[in-house]
Design a protein around this motif. Sequence first.
Motif, PDB file in Angstrom:
ATOM      1  N   SER A  20      -6.209 -14.044   2.211  1.00 30.20           N
ATOM      2  CA  SER A  20      -6.791 -15.179   2.910  1.00 30.20           C
ATOM      3  C   SER A  20      -5.835 -16.364   2.760  1.00 30.20           C
ATOM      4  O   SER A  20      -4.971 -16.369   1.880  1.00 30.20           O
ATOM      5  CB  SER A  20      -8.166 -15.512   2.327  1.00 30.20           C
ATOM      6  N   PRO A  21      -5.964 -17.388   3.613  1.00 32.55           N
ATOM      7  CA  PRO A  21      -5.023 -18.513   3.553  1.00 32.55           C
ATOM      8  C   PRO A  21      -4.946 -19.191   2.189  1.00 32.55           C
ATOM      9  O   PRO A  21      -3.870 -19.645   1.783  1.00 32.55           O
ATOM     10  CB  PRO A  21      -5.555 -19.474   4.616  1.00 32.55           C
ATOM     11  N   ASP A  22      -6.063 -19.268   1.470  1.00 29.66           N
ATOM     12  CA  ASP A  22      -6.054 -19.915   0.159  1.00 29.66           C
ATOM     13  C   ASP A  22      -5.754 -18.951  -0.974  1.00 29.66           C
ATOM     14  O   ASP A  22      -5.721 -19.348  -2.150  1.00 29.66           O
ATOM     15  CB  ASP A  22      -7.380 -20.636  -0.104  1.00 29.66           C
ATOM     16  N   GLY A  23      -5.539 -17.672  -0.644  1.00 26.50           N
ATOM     17  CA  GLY A  23      -5.184 -16.689  -1.657  1.00 26.50           C
ATOM     18  C   GLY A  23      -6.321 -16.222  -2.526  1.00 26.50           C
ATOM     19  O   GLY A  23      -6.106 -15.509  -3.508  1.00 26.50           O
ATOM     20  N   THR A  24      -7.566 -16.582  -2.183  1.00 20.89           N
ATOM     21  CA  THR A  24      -8.704 -16.192  -3.019  1.00 20.89           C
ATOM     22  C   THR A  24      -9.279 -14.839  -2.637  1.00 20.89           C
ATOM     23  O   THR A  24     -10.139 -14.311  -3.348  1.00 20.89           O
ATOM     24  CB  THR A  24      -9.820 -17.240  -2.932  1.00 20.89           C
ATOM     25  N   ARG A  25      -8.829 -14.274  -1.524  1.00 17.74           N
ATOM     26  CA  ARG A  25      -9.320 -12.978  -1.082  1.00 17.74           C
ATOM     27  C   ARG A  25      -8.166 -12.061  -0.716  1.00 17.74           C
ATOM     28  O   ARG A  25      -7.148 -12.524  -0.183  1.00 17.74           O
ATOM     29  CB  ARG A  25     -10.217 -13.122   0.148  1.00 17.74           C
ATOM     30  N   LEU A  26      -8.355 -10.775  -0.968  1.00 14.28           N
ATOM     31  CA  LEU A  26      -7.430  -9.736  -0.521  1.00 14.28           C
ATOM     32  C   LEU A  26      -8.181  -8.795   0.401  1.00 14.28           C
ATOM     33  O   LEU A  26      -9.274  -8.317   0.071  1.00 14.28           O
ATOM     34  CB  LEU A  26      -6.886  -8.943  -1.715  1.00 14.28           C
ATOM     35  N   TYR A  27      -7.603  -8.541   1.579  1.00 13.55           N
ATOM     36  CA  TYR A  27      -8.176  -7.606   2.539  1.00 13.55           C
ATOM     37  C   TYR A  27      -7.282  -6.364   2.596  1.00 13.55           C
ATOM     38  O   TYR A  27      -6.051  -6.482   2.673  1.00 13.55           O
ATOM     39  CB  TYR A  27      -8.248  -8.228   3.933  1.00 13.55           C
ATOM     40  N   VAL A  28      -7.903  -5.183   2.580  1.00 10.39           N
ATOM     41  CA  VAL A  28      -7.157  -3.933   2.672  1.00 10.39           C
ATOM     42  C   VAL A  28      -7.862  -3.016   3.664  1.00 10.39           C
ATOM     43  O   VAL A  28      -9.070  -2.776   3.550  1.00 10.39           O
ATOM     44  CB  VAL A  28      -7.037  -3.219   1.303  1.00 10.39           C
ATOM     45  N   ALA A  29      -7.120  -2.505   4.635  1.00 12.11           N
ATOM     46  CA  ALA A  29      -7.671  -1.561   5.608  1.00 12.11           C
ATOM     47  C   ALA A  29      -7.567  -0.140   5.066  1.00 12.11           C
ATOM     48  O   ALA A  29      -6.582   0.213   4.409  1.00 12.11           O
ATOM     49  CB  ALA A  29      -6.921  -1.665   6.931  1.00 12.11           C
ATOM     50  N   VAL A  48      -9.978   1.989  -2.383  1.00  9.36           N
ATOM     51  CA  VAL A  48      -9.668   2.007  -0.955  1.00  9.36           C
ATOM     52  C   VAL A  48      -8.986   3.334  -0.650  1.00  9.36           C
ATOM     53  O   VAL A  48      -7.898   3.617  -1.154  1.00  9.36           O
ATOM     54  CB  VAL A  48      -8.743   0.847  -0.530  1.00  9.36           C
ATOM     55  N   ALA A  49      -9.635   4.148   0.169  1.00  8.17           N
ATOM     56  CA  ALA A  49      -9.081   5.458   0.510  1.00  8.17           C
ATOM     57  C   ALA A  49      -8.032   5.316   1.596  1.00  8.17           C
ATOM     58  O   ALA A  49      -8.283   4.702   2.633  1.00  8.17           O
ATOM     59  CB  ALA A  49     -10.202   6.387   0.996  1.00  8.17           C
ATOM     60  N   GLY A  50      -6.853   5.885   1.364  1.00  9.19           N
ATOM     61  CA  GLY A  50      -5.795   5.806   2.369  1.00  9.19           C
ATOM     62  C   GLY A  50      -5.466   4.383   2.749  1.00  9.19           C
ATOM     63  O   GLY A  50      -5.557   4.023   3.919  1.00  9.19           O
ATOM     64  N   PRO A  51      -5.088   3.518   1.792  1.00 11.89           N
ATOM     65  CA  PRO A  51      -4.849   2.108   2.099  1.00 11.89           C
ATOM     66  C   PRO A  51      -3.745   1.944   3.137  1.00 11.89           C
ATOM     67  O   PRO A  51      -2.730   2.638   3.098  1.00 11.89           O
ATOM     68  CB  PRO A  51      -4.448   1.516   0.753  1.00 11.89           C
ATOM     69  N   THR A  79       0.843  -1.194   0.000  1.00 10.71           N
ATOM     70  CA  THR A  79       0.000   0.000   0.000  1.00 10.71           C
ATOM     71  C   THR A  79       0.878   1.244   0.000  1.00 10.71           C
ATOM     72  O   THR A  79       1.984   1.236   0.540  1.00 10.71           O
ATOM     73  CB  THR A  79      -0.930   0.019   1.222  1.00 10.71           C
ATOM     74  N   ASP A  80       0.362   2.311  -0.616  1.00 14.90           N
ATOM     75  CA  ASP A  80       1.153   3.539  -0.748  1.00 14.90           C
ATOM     76  C   ASP A  80       0.315   4.772  -0.418  1.00 14.90           C
ATOM     77  O   ASP A  80       0.003   5.575  -1.290  1.00 14.90           O
ATOM     78  CB  ASP A  80       1.719   3.651  -2.172  1.00 14.90           C
ATOM     79  N   PRO A  81      -0.053   4.945   0.861  1.00 17.40           N
ATOM     80  CA  PRO A  81      -0.719   6.178   1.280  1.00 17.40           C
ATOM     81  C   PRO A  81       0.322   7.274   1.482  1.00 17.40           C
ATOM     82  O   PRO A  81       1.478   7.106   1.088  1.00 17.40           O
ATOM     83  CB  PRO A  81      -1.376   5.767   2.602  1.00 17.40           C
TER      84      PRO A  81
END
Length: 410
Positions: free
Chosen positions: A279-288, A270-273, A204-206
């Motif tokens: 996820s463990p299986d790599g099927t999802r990406l989570y970004v705060a 995603v604002a201000g990542p 991420t590059d905020p």
Amino acid sequence: MDEAVQNGEAQSRMSSVARLTRRGLLGGLAGLAASPAVGHALGSIVSSPSVISSPPRTWGVGDTPANLPDPDVLPLDPSFGLVNYGNSPLRKLWQGSGWLEGPAWCTVGRFLLLSDTITSCQYRYDPEDGPQGHMSLYRRQSFNANGNTFDAEGRLITCEHGMRRVIRWEHDGSVNVLADRYRGKTLNSPNDVVVAPDGSIWFTDPAYGDGVVEGHADVDGPANPQRHLNPYLDAELMAQYGGLRRQEDHTFRVDPKTGKVEAVLGQKDVAGPNGLCFSPDGTRLYVASSGVAAGSQPPLPDHAIHVFDMKQGRPTNGRLFTDFTLAGRAMRPDGLRADVEGNLWCGAWGPLGLCGVFIYNPHGQMIGRIRLPVGCSNLTFGGPKRNILYMCCGTALFSLITATQGAGHS
């Protein structure tokens, strides 16, 4: 359930903290830095008796609660029992003097690597050296490093605010710059980094590091609107190579074969990542998100966690995972890690009594939380079995033995 929240005096005292942005909080710390008493003042955050636990607990190094299970590890759903080890207390391992970030476990060396973004150094914590482990200096000048991770070959990858780049340390000791610009423009301040199952590097590059505390100021823009800050003071190398103007916030992917830097998410996604993980299986990406929601009028914070489905190695179908609220209060997410069951462990900032670590199942339900005397900036699973949760909390490092393990590529 939350005595500190019910305490009117404590709630009033902490309500302003809940409204602080990361930049505002660090600005306050920077203002205190010139004071000889700053170490004592910051230390008191985690040294005073808790107003949360019953009975009140102290948070000195090595202190443990009077009884188990730990009163500050709170199950909110029966499923939390599958990952929580009730015979383990929260422990404060070390007290520092800056802003701890980027914990990463080194498998070969069996140590925890940490960044101190304010003092611009990195630390090595050896949990097997003495009863409380041992903290030592790892790199004296890190160019305000933040996020860290190790790839499958054991190479250290680091985000540098000061140089506004992502680097990888090779086995022969040389450094390889993985990313320092996009479309001809220098990056903002790379924040957090993970390696995907396919070997690609995501970061991420905020713009949280484009000030004088965690890097160097821009010549103008939101971080230096009056142009009063001099970006060249004590930053000859950083200002020359690290850039002086911000661009749009992005989440980037670095191709493992070609090295191509690709913007996979923009400010509208995603604002201000901030923190991110798979996820463990790599099927999802989570970004705060810790920034201002794109297009909101008046500007409102987008303090939430977003989830994306991974299709052909790219994020799609972005949606809200959780609005990150607790007891009616909007909290602020920071670093993220997934365990092998697919649960998400998230650093949380906000009022005393609510801040610490939130644990969500893959469906976005909070199943447990960890109350800490200060918010958590980032966290990771470490130890030989990867079942020890290490939590960076302002100036202090905490740990908790769990009954689960961290997902290998998080």
